[in-house]
Scaffold this active site. Structure first.
Site, PDB file in Angstrom:
ATOM      1  N   SER A  73       0.529  -1.415   0.418  1.00  0.00           N
ATOM      2  CA  SER A  73       0.064  -0.555   0.150  1.00  0.00           C
ATOM      3  C   SER A  73       0.594   1.284  -0.098  1.00  0.00           C
ATOM      4  O   SER A  73       1.717   1.437  -0.379  1.00  0.00           O
ATOM      5  CB  SER A  73      -0.992  -0.122   1.119  1.00  0.00           C
ATOM      6  OG  SER A  73      -2.139   1.169   1.111  1.00  0.00           O
ATOM      7  N   ASP A 113      -9.586  -4.725  -4.918  1.00  0.00           N
ATOM      8  CA  ASP A 113      -9.054  -3.435  -4.176  1.00  0.00           C
ATOM      9  C   ASP A 113      -9.643  -2.156  -3.786  1.00  0.00           C
ATOM     10  O   ASP A 113     -10.498  -1.688  -5.449  1.00  0.00           O
ATOM     11  CB  ASP A 113      -7.738  -3.510  -4.070  1.00  0.00           C
ATOM     12  CG  ASP A 113      -7.118  -2.349  -3.054  1.00  0.00           C
ATOM     13  OD1 ASP A 113      -7.663  -1.420  -2.795  1.00  0.00           O
ATOM     14  OD2 ASP A 113      -5.855  -3.303  -3.583  1.00  0.00           O
ATOM     15  N   HIS A 135      -8.913  -4.758  -0.141  1.00  0.00           N
ATOM     16  CA  HIS A 135      -7.160  -4.086   0.444  1.00  0.00           C
ATOM     17  C   HIS A 135      -7.068  -4.310   1.605  1.00  0.00           C
ATOM     18  O   HIS A 135      -5.294  -4.970   1.383  1.00  0.00           O
ATOM     19  CB  HIS A 135      -7.050  -2.441   0.259  1.00  0.00           C
ATOM     20  CG  HIS A 135      -6.480  -1.781   0.406  1.00  0.00           C
ATOM     21  ND1 HIS A 135      -4.969  -1.748  -1.207  1.00  0.00           N
ATOM     22  CD2 HIS A 135      -5.361  -1.157   1.469  1.00  0.00           C
ATOM     23  CE1 HIS A 135      -4.085  -1.495  -0.982  1.00  0.00           C
ATOM     24  NE2 HIS A 135      -3.985  -0.885   1.285  1.00  0.00           N
TER      25      HIS A 135
END
Ligand SMILES: *[C@@H]1O[C@H](CO)[C@@H](O)[C@H](O)[C@H]1NC(C)=O
Ligand SMILES: *[C@@H]1O[C@H](CO)[C@@H](O)[C@H](O)[C@H]1NC(C)=O
Ligand SMILES: *[C@@H]1O[C@H](CO)[C@@H](O)[C@H](O)[C@H]1NC(C)=O
Ligand SMILES: *[C@@H]1O[C@H](CO)[C@@H](O)[C@H](O)[C@H]1NC(C)=O
Length: 496
Positions: free
Chosen positions: A211, A361, A393
């Site tokens: 991320s 996601d 995610h």
């Protein structure tokens, strides 16, 4: 079938667990607790202030250092840890003081010294949320819980293998979240610092990030050839990678995770003064007040998620289509990794990489990652690209851990399978306990099972909770409660 059922288990557990506050809270993992004597919040800690002669140092040179007791202190193979300030550079090529945490194993792996550069996702724009502070054992940073949910696997695994670990504060002194060049340079200078200080000549370096950590890591790979070609990177692993800030902003704006868009905007503006002036020239007073809230001490990932959900940033400027303005476009073309948009030549690193992304996601667009991999492969890259078909995610962050650790181990052993660029040998069955144990050892494997089976707690650590339909994550209704649901889990992960 096996692969399908493991992912289903991961998703099915979503929604089932919004745990009430635990009776036995581990105070130091939660905020609003006094910090023990010693270190303090980086906002008031002089260690974080670069000396006036910072430009007299060479990139990666250590300006100052101090011993720390880290959250990884219970690792039996950890010898010691310390923080450094090293000279680095920002997007405008000005000298800055970067900070990194360095962990040194007791028993060092045979052969070339091996270094893992672990990039934590800070995803916020306050110095209080710096990884270096979140990894101090006595820290009361509000980022501490989130910073210590995936890190125990990567960091403790590496230390147990006898690998050195460096954890940069990649956002730097101006909290430059999503400002790729600043992040990448700080990572590379952190690696220079550990190599120089530990005298790790002829070493091998691998990078990991998920991320926000992936955004930093991919930029380190992008800048490697130009900025630090002597740094011996042998490979990189990143997942849930933000590739294009403009798409990211449009994807998040007005939605559940709009907080990350606001933080990203502030971080990018910190390195693009012309963009900042443009935005402030058109920002309403309400907009200015909103952005000001995001940079306060201890506004970290959970606060960003919960306090800035469902914000439509375009309502706070008094022009239409601000992103189409040439000043905005100039920045966006410098900060993208999409070949079709970039105003510069995107490099194609030759070292092997594993890149993965959850198909569902809801925080970082999947299709940009896929396009980046396509472009890189067309340029001759060596990339395994794994799509996690059923994850969102945060479950993707958890699901990727065994596969990512496995690949990092293969990189250091030189045994990673060669696949056609952009393809993958198959999904890692994260429910196969013996397979996970073969990768990270039985102790970390049983800890991993706890993370895998309790996705709601993992989300809680990030200030999130399962969405109503159970298919994705949502901002927590009650941040304190969401975080407290995760405390005992994280505490258990850190104890070895
Ligand atoms: C951390 O501890 C310090 C010193 O006791 C205190 O001033 C600060 O408010 C605490 N921060 C948080 C987020 O609890
Ligand atoms: C920077 O200044 C400090 C304090 O005066 C000094 O000790 C140090 O040697 C200087 N560093 C360089 C690289 O000139
Ligand atoms: C837009 O907002 C800025 C800052 O509040 C103000 O100075 C400017 O005059 C406004 N422009 C228009 C066209 O309303
Ligand atoms: C990915 O999807 C977003 C919308 O969700 C779109 O704006 C963007 O152009 C797409 N990216 C690519 C590389 O196709």
């Amino acid at each position: 079938m096996k692969l399908l059922s493991h992912s289903l288990a991961l998703t099915a557990t979503l929604g089932s667990l919004l745990v009430n506050a635990y009776p036995l809270l581990q105070p130091r993992l939660l905020s609003a607790q006094p910090v023990a004597a010693g270190f303090s919040d980086p906002n008031s800690d002089p260690f974080y202030a670069a000396p006036s002669n910072i430009s007299a140092y060479k990139k990666g040179d250590i300006v100052r250092s101090r011993a720390t007791t880290s959250t990884f202190k219970d690792n039996k193979n950890l010898d010691h840890s310390y923080q450094v300030m090293m000279r680095s550079e920002n997007t405008q090529n000005q000298a800055i003081g970067g900070v990194a945490t360095i962990l040194v194993p007791k028993k060092i792996a045979d052969g070339a010294p091996k270094i893992l550069s672990y990039q934590n996702f800070e995803d916020a724009v306050s110095l209080s949320c710096s990884p270096s502070w979140a990894y101090v054992d006595t820290s009361n940073s509000t980022a501490k819980l989130a910073a210590n949910i995936e890190a125990p696997f990567y960091v403790n695994w590496a230390i147990e293998q006898g690998y050195y670990v460096v954890i940069p504060d990649q956002e730097g002194p101006a909290n430059s979240f999503i400002a790729g060049r600043t992040e990448g340079k700080i990572i590379l200078d952190g690696i220079r610092a550990i190599i120089g200080n530990e005298k790790l000549q002829n070493s091998q370096v691998a990078l990991f990030g998920y991320s926000g950590g992936a955004h930093a890591a991919v930029w380190a790979t992008e800048l490697h050839e130009e900025y630090a070609p002597e740094v011996p990177i042998i490979g990189a692993v990143h997942g849930g990678t933000p590739i294009d800030p403009e798409h990211l902003l449009n994807f998040l704006n007005g939605g559940a995770f709009s907080g990350f868009a606001g933080a990203g905007l502030i971080g990018v503006m910190s390195q693009h003064p012309d963009l900042k002036k443009f935005v402030y020239d058109h920002l309403t007073p309400e907009g200015a007040a909103l952005l000001e809230k995001a940079v306060q001490p201890n506004v970290c990932i959970g606060e960003i998620v919960t306090q800035f959900a469902f914000v439509d940033y375009f309502k706070y400027v008094n022009i239409s289509n601000p992103l189409q303005d040439p000043i905005a476009q100039k920045t966006l073309k410098e900060e993208t990794l999409l070949k079709s948009k970039a105003s510069y030549q995107i490099s194609v690193p030759k070292f092997p990489r594993l890149i993965y992304h959850a198909l569902g996601d809801e925080v970082v667009p999947f299709n940009d990652s896929q396009q980046y991999v396509k472009d890189q492969c067309a340029g001759g890259a060596n990339i395994q690209f794994v799509t996690l078909p059923l994850a969102e995610h945060v479950t993707g962050e958890a699901e990727g851990i065994p596969m990512a650790v496995d690949y990092l181990g293969q990189l250091f052993k030189g045994t990673q399978p060669k696949v056609a660029c952009g393809t993958a040998p198959g999904l890692f069955n994260t429910g196969d306990q013996s397979k996970v144990a073969a990768v990270m050892g039985s102790d970390l494997a049983s800890k991993y099972a706890q993370v895998r089976n309790q996705p709601a707690k993992v989300q809680g650590a990030h200030g999130m909770q399962p969405s109503k339909d159970g298919k994705s994550a949502a901002p927590a209704n009650n941040l304190a409660q969401a975080k407290s649901s995760a405390v005992s889990l994280v505490q258990g992960l850190l104890g070895l």
